[in-house]
Write a protein that holds these residues in place. Structure first.
Motif, mmCIF file in Angstrom:
data_model
loop_
_atom_site.group_PDB
_atom_site.id
_atom_site.type_symbol
_atom_site.label_atom_id
_atom_site.label_comp_id
_atom_site.label_asym_id
_atom_site.label_seq_id
_atom_site.Cartn_x
_atom_site.Cartn_y
_atom_site.Cartn_z
ATOM 1 N N GLY A 62 4.022 10.154 0.171
ATOM 2 C CA GLY A 62 2.615 10.508 0.223
ATOM 3 C C GLY A 62 2.398 12.002 0.271
ATOM 4 O O GLY A 62 1.267 12.471 0.158
ATOM 5 N N THR A 73 0.913 5.649 -1.003
ATOM 6 C CA THR A 73 0.225 6.862 -1.427
ATOM 7 C C THR A 73 0.966 7.451 -2.617
ATOM 8 O O THR A 73 2.086 7.947 -2.483
ATOM 9 C CB THR A 73 0.153 7.896 -0.287
ATOM 10 O OG1 THR A 73 -0.596 7.347 0.798
ATOM 11 C CG2 THR A 73 -0.524 9.172 -0.765
ATOM 12 N N THR A 75 -4.037 6.835 -2.473
ATOM 13 C CA THR A 75 -3.565 5.736 -1.641
ATOM 14 C C THR A 75 -4.189 4.445 -2.140
ATOM 15 O O THR A 75 -5.410 4.313 -2.179
ATOM 16 C CB THR A 75 -3.933 5.962 -0.165
ATOM 17 O OG1 THR A 75 -3.329 7.180 0.289
ATOM 18 C CG2 THR A 75 -3.438 4.820 0.695
ATOM 19 N N ARG A 76 -3.332 3.509 -2.546
ATOM 20 C CA ARG A 76 -3.839 2.265 -3.126
ATOM 21 C C ARG A 76 -2.844 1.142 -2.901
ATOM 22 O O ARG A 76 -1.664 1.378 -2.643
ATOM 23 C CB ARG A 76 -4.105 2.451 -4.617
ATOM 24 C CG ARG A 76 -2.870 2.814 -5.427
ATOM 25 C CD ARG A 76 -3.223 3.135 -6.878
ATOM 26 N NE ARG A 76 -3.879 4.421 -6.993
ATOM 27 C CZ ARG A 76 -5.187 4.580 -7.151
ATOM 28 N NH1 ARG A 76 -5.976 3.524 -7.218
ATOM 29 N NH2 ARG A 76 -5.722 5.769 -7.246
ATOM 30 N N THR A 126 0.846 -1.198 0.000
ATOM 31 C CA THR A 126 0.000 0.000 0.000
ATOM 32 C C THR A 126 0.878 1.243 0.000
ATOM 33 O O THR A 126 1.735 1.402 0.875
ATOM 34 C CB THR A 126 -0.935 0.007 1.216
ATOM 35 O OG1 THR A 126 -1.768 -1.161 1.171
ATOM 36 C CG2 THR A 126 -1.808 1.252 1.214
#
Length: 488
Positions: free
Chosen positions: A485, A306, A325-326, A304
């Motif tokens: 991120g 961002t 975010t994935r 995960t």
């Protein structure tokens, strides 16, 4: 003559069989086989206590589990236990005398008892297969008796009471490259040096740009004699350059005449060159095929991240990793880390640091255990390493320290460092300060220690700061996930 106590029903037979699978001998006691039941139960308890004592008294148990002798013993032991547990269920069923049940009860209890006998073998089979995979993977990647292992590493292997021979840090060069068995030389497009404090696990990750120019070699070495003023070659026919830092390995491998005819000197030359650049001694290296790294990410189920802004990739810009975010699969994570479309090397290095940080953070023990076989098979994509097989037992507990320790990152990119005209003294000063700060993080004793007390200080610069270093006015060392991120 045994006075058997007959089970009242098929359910009772199955209940005692399940209990026997968890506590061997229980069914025998129920059936009146008192001596046999007590012997089985006693052996079981003694075995559990022996395993507990082994775990509590064996120093560096996890590290020992990387050794062939231990792995072989575990495979043999679990195989024998699997057969024994199968036989135990079968014999427990027999002594419970299911023949006195009604015919329907006999069929039901016999069928379910057979299934239970097979089911109890599965855990032993899984452990045996996992250990075999681990053993094969380790043997494929690491050399049992490497001919060129560092002398201090060899000494460490002979002295388990002090595997690091008094040194404060271990320095491992982590490389991502495009090498393969069918080509000469390797272009190392990703170069990170992990310097780990052996007591605390605190780590500094130094990232060096692939396009660093005028690379300097340690004085007195064959490469320094060939390039006394820095690594410089005429431009390629297409206008590109083959004299950047990422070309050092490939150039050394392609010119054995520089080394008196010795082949495959690229790894040694790059290790020594990066060590000289940073003012440390590089102990070992690990080179990973970049797409093999993607398979490792897939093996843990993705990571995960961002994504700060859309990342375009592909020959015709047909690929896209969308912002947000994935959870990224291996291929997308690698394109996020590698793409230079509408970007540059330095932004790419930032993204690579974020991928490394996410992988370190999210590869927790539970995930690794549940996906062990996939991870082990993917790890075979590790093309080359000179880490001695015997040092794994010491590196495993050290890696667990790193998992919960402070990890900082230093990226030698503009404006901190000019890649076209590098300030070598400044690079060494920054590296030295980052290492001192890392040692200072947990230990007041380490804070007063100088890197010169370690073998890694053979090329350490003067503690006097350069004017250029003073002008920066800020600490370039960052947390590994710092800025991930956020805006680039």
């Amino acid at each position: 003559m045994r006075q058997a106590k007959e089970p009242a029903s098929a359910g009772a037979v199955l209940g005692w069989l399940v209990l026997a699978a968890l506590a061997p001998g229980a069914a025998h006691l129920r059936a009146g086989w008192r001596k046999t039941g007590l012997v089985l139960l006693s052996c079981y308890i003694v075995g559990l206590l022996a395993l507990l004592a082994l775990a509590l008294t064996t120093d560096n148990l996890l590290g020992s589990l990387t050794e062939n002798s231990w792995l072989t013993s575990i495979m043999v032991g679990t195989g024998v236990l699997g057969v024994a547990w199968f036989a135990l269920i079968v014999h427990s069923f027999v002594v419970l005398r299911p023949g006195r049940l009604p015919q329907s009860g006999q069929i039901l209890s016999g069928t379910l008892a057979g299934l239970l006998a097979v089911v109890v073998v599965f855990p032993f089979g899984w452990v045996t297969q996992a250990v075999w995979t681990s053993r094969q993977t380790l043997n494929d990647i690491f050399q049992e008796t490497p001919s060129d292992a560092p002398s201090d590493g060899a000494a460490a292997a002979e002295k388990p009471e002090d595997p690091w021979t008094g040194r404060q840090r271990v320095n491992i060069l982590l490389l991502g490259g495009d090498g393969d068995d069918d080509r000469i030389g390797i272009r190392t497009d990703s170069m990170n040096l992990a310097s780990v404090d052996v007591k605390t696990g605190n780590t500094v990750l130094f990232s060096l740009p692939r396009n660093l120019e005028d690379v300097r070699f340690r004085p007195g070495t064959p490469m320094a004699q060939r390039f006394p003023t820095g690594f410089r070659l005429p431009p390629d026919p297409g206008g590109g350059r083959s004299d950047l830092l990422n070309s050092v390995w490939e150039y050394a491998d392609s010119h054995p005449e520089i080394f008196g005819g010795k082949q495959h000197q690229g790894a040694k030359v790059l290790m020594d060159t990066i060590g000289y650049t940073l003012g440390v001694k590089v102990d070992w290296y690990a080179l990973v095929n970049i797409w093999g790294f993607a398979r490792i990410i897939d093996a843990i189920g993705g990571i995960t991240i961002t994504v700060e802004q859309d990342v375009v990739f592909g020959k015709y810009n047909e690929g896209l990793v969308k912002a947000g975010t994935r959870k990224l699969k291996g291929a997308d994570a690698m394109w996020y880390a590698r793409s230079r479309t509408y970007s540059d090397d330095y932004t790419r290095m930032h993204r690579q640091r974020c991928v490394l940080g996410a992988l370190l953070d999210q590869a927790d023990p539970a995930t690794v255990l549940s996906r062990f076989n996939r991870i082990a098979l993917a790890t075979k994509e590790l093309i080359k390493t000179d880490i001695p097989r015997g040092m794994l037992k010491n590196l495993v507990p050290l890696s667990l320290k790193v998992k919960n320790a402070k990890v900082t990152s230093v990226q030698f990119v503009p404006p901190l460092i000019s890649t076209g005209y590098p300030d070598w003294e400044k690079i060494r000063e920054i590296a030295g300060k980052a290492l001192r700060d890392s040692a200072r993080a947990d230990s007041p004793v380490a804070a007063s220690a100088s890197p010169s007390s370690s073998p890694s200080a053979s090329a350490s610069p003067s503690p006097k700061k350069s004017a250029a270093a003073k002008k920066t006015g800020q600490n370039p060392a960052k947390g590994l996930m710092e800025g991930c991120g956020g805006p680039l």
